[in-house]
Design an enzyme around this catalytic site. Structure first.
Site, mmCIF file in Angstrom:
data_model
loop_
_atom_site.group_PDB
_atom_site.id
_atom_site.type_symbol
_atom_site.label_atom_id
_atom_site.label_comp_id
_atom_site.label_asym_id
_atom_site.label_seq_id
_atom_site.Cartn_x
_atom_site.Cartn_y
_atom_site.Cartn_z
ATOM 1 N N ASP A 85 0.878 -1.184 0.000
ATOM 2 C CA ASP A 85 0.000 0.000 0.000
ATOM 3 C C ASP A 85 0.902 1.217 0.000
ATOM 4 O O ASP A 85 1.944 1.225 0.666
ATOM 5 C CB ASP A 85 -0.909 0.005 1.252
ATOM 6 N N CYS A 121 -15.115 -0.206 -4.492
ATOM 7 C CA CYS A 121 -16.391 -0.308 -3.783
ATOM 8 C C CYS A 121 -17.259 0.870 -4.231
ATOM 9 O O CYS A 121 -17.807 1.609 -3.428
ATOM 10 C CB CYS A 121 -16.215 -0.373 -2.271
HETATM 11 C C1 SAM Z 1 -10.126 0.759 -1.014
HETATM 12 S S1 SAM Z 1 -8.718 0.919 -0.036
HETATM 13 C C2 SAM Z 1 -8.156 -0.734 0.115
HETATM 14 C C3 SAM Z 1 -8.971 -1.602 1.034
HETATM 15 C C4 SAM Z 1 -8.352 -2.956 1.292
HETATM 16 N N1 SAM Z 1 -7.967 -3.642 0.079
HETATM 17 C C5 SAM Z 1 -9.263 -3.875 2.096
HETATM 18 O O1 SAM Z 1 -9.805 -4.847 1.574
HETATM 19 O O2 SAM Z 1 -9.397 -3.607 3.282
HETATM 20 C C6 SAM Z 1 -7.562 1.622 -1.137
HETATM 21 C C7 SAM Z 1 -6.133 1.681 -0.645
HETATM 22 O O3 SAM Z 1 -5.321 2.121 -1.739
HETATM 23 C C8 SAM Z 1 -4.212 2.813 -1.200
HETATM 24 N N2 SAM Z 1 -3.616 3.608 -2.288
HETATM 25 C C9 SAM Z 1 -3.958 4.849 -2.715
HETATM 26 N N3 SAM Z 1 -3.175 5.222 -3.742
HETATM 27 C C10 SAM Z 1 -2.336 4.191 -3.990
HETATM 28 C C11 SAM Z 1 -1.281 3.967 -4.918
HETATM 29 N N4 SAM Z 1 -0.969 4.891 -5.824
HETATM 30 N N5 SAM Z 1 -0.618 2.807 -4.866
HETATM 31 C C12 SAM Z 1 -0.953 1.866 -3.951
HETATM 32 N N6 SAM Z 1 -1.931 2.024 -3.025
HETATM 33 C C13 SAM Z 1 -2.606 3.167 -3.058
HETATM 34 C C14 SAM Z 1 -4.817 3.614 -0.060
HETATM 35 O O4 SAM Z 1 -3.806 3.954 0.867
HETATM 36 C C15 SAM Z 1 -5.861 2.648 0.491
HETATM 37 O O5 SAM Z 1 -5.380 1.926 1.598
#
Ligand code: SAM
Length: 403
Positions: A261, A354
């Site tokens: 992440d 989501c």
């Molecule tokens: C929808 S949440 C993920 C939820 C998680 N997969 C779960 O099931 O609990 C999206 C995540 O993407 C991360 N994120 C945002 N930009 C990103 C990037 N450029 N590369 C990787 N992760 C990123 C955020 O920090 C966040 O934790």
């Protein structure tokens, strides 16, 4: 606390949220300064606050106010929201707004007049969707738009994922029932249970503490069921956050699972969660991910508007703006590009949100495929809130390989 005192507490907390304070922060601050409040009081106040946030526009209108659907609308007050909630419930306002003890003050004449007639609400207002978003929401959901918006006005169900590494659905249901938590199977995923009674006992139950079940929405589980996972694969959860999807992936087959992440601290609880679940997950620092590539499958559970989970986090509905949505779409496109570079030739890239908005789902995938002719869509699927899960979307893309 009396029922009326709980409503007054909700009014004060809502007033703070309406000035821009995040809901969780306002609730925590209230709980700290209200030591007299027991756990049932805290749960009831929380429910009043979240019910009002889900129905912010329609309750404001019913309570004598109204606005375009912005959380910091200066015309909306906590008092209006709770008045609106009571009207929506068909409750007797005079029994709550008594001014006795810690109850809300009796209605003033102007308030009596403001709520004396049924408000004329526009469609988006009655359905609690911001005006600016309604056209895109309606276009994305088509005939289901009204049902989806109405579902977002309701509380979310509590779903569990049965951890196949440790148990099966029937045994998990029996273990939960022994602790007074009743659950039934949910059709969206083979691992999904829907809690029908005793949800508040869950976090202290031994079924949860020993990793037999995890809290996870059924559509979130269905996203993982849609992935072509097989023993021996190296799999990367590229936007792992708290690791809910990493854990569900690890339970599916004998895999080498890696979690990544951009905000590493979001994964801080993942090692403990993995231990509890009996899963081995390697947490990667952002700088290390390229060195561990390629992966057979990379999942991007991308940051998004959260429109499919606004029942759980209703502030998001009012804090989202067109500019923020545009920014999210740009981030999603960048994530798809970056993650695709980490997939082995002939491997799989999965994209999930989501959200129920086309701009973040099908349109995003179509644009990626346009830019990248060496990828093709295997399947995609959307889940919608009115069908009893969070709104979710997944697309499974495969890479053409010459080799
Ligand atoms: C929808 S949440 C993920 C939820 C998680 N997969 C779960 O099931 O609990 C999206 C995540 O993407 C991360 N994120 C945002 N930009 C990103 C990037 N450029 N590369 C990787 N992760 C990123 C955020 O920090 C966040 O934790």
């Amino acid at each position: 606390m009396t029922p009326a005192a709980r409503r007054q507490a909700a009014i004060e907390i809502l007033d703070q949220i309406l000035t821009g304070e995040p809901a969780e922060k306002a609730l925590t601050a209230w709980a700290r300064r209200s030591r007299f409040a027991g756990s049932k009081d805290r749960a009831a106040v929380r429910d009043h606050v979240f019910d009002a946030l889900r129905c912010l526009r329609s309750y404001a209108a019913l309570g004598g106010g109204g606005g375009a659907g912005e959380i910091s609308d200066a015309n909306t007050t906590g008092r209006q929201l709770i008045l609106g909630a009571l009207r929506a419930e068909g409750a007797d306002i005079g029994e709550i707004f008594t001014g006795v003890g810690h109850a809300p003050a009796p209605l003033e004449e102007a308030e009596e007049i403001a709520i004396s007639a049924a408000p004329q609400m526009q469609q988006a207002e009655a359905l609690d969707i911001p005006d600016w978003l309604w056209p895109a929401f309606a276009a994305s959901l088509g005939d289901a738009a009204e049902a989806a918006a109405r579902a977002l006005q309701q509380r979310a169900p509590v779903h569990l994922r049965v951890n196949r590494r440790k148990t099966d659905r029937d045994a998990a249901m029996r273990a939960l029932a022994e602790e007074g938590i009743l659950a039934e199977t949910h059709p969206a995923a083979d691992t999904a249970l829907s809690v029908t009674e005793g949800a508040r006992k869950l976090r202290n139950s031994s079924a949860y503490l020993t990793g037999l079940v995890e809290l996870q929405d059924a559509a979130s589980q269905a996203v993982i069921e849609a992935l072509p996972l097989a023993d021996g694969q190296r799999v990367l959860d590229y936007c792992a956050g708290g690791g809910g999807k990493s854990l569900a992936i690890a339970a599916r087959a004998k895999l080498a699972v890696f979690a990544h992440d951009i905000a590493r601290q979001r994964m801080k609880d993942l090692p403990a969660r993995a231990d509890r679940a009996g899963a081995a997950i390697t947490v990667l620092a952002p700088d290390d991910v390229a060195a561990k590539a390629p992966f057979d499958l990379v999942l991007c559970d991308a940051p998004c508007s959260g429109s499919g989970s606004w029942r759980r986090a209703p502030e998001g509905k009012w804090r989202l703006t067109q500019a923020r949505l545009d920014e999210l779409c740009q981030t999603q496109a960048q994530i798809l590009h970056d993650a695709s570079q980490l997939v082995a030739p002939g491997g799989t890239l999965a994209y999930a949100t989501c959200s129920m908005l086309d701009a973040e789902n099908g349109d995003q995938v179509a644009a990626f495929l346009d830019r990248n002719p060496d990828w093709q869509l295997q399947r995609d699927h959307g889940w919608q809130v009115q069908d009893g899960t969070d709104g979710f979307y997944v697309a499974v893309l495969s890479h053409f390989s010459d080799g």
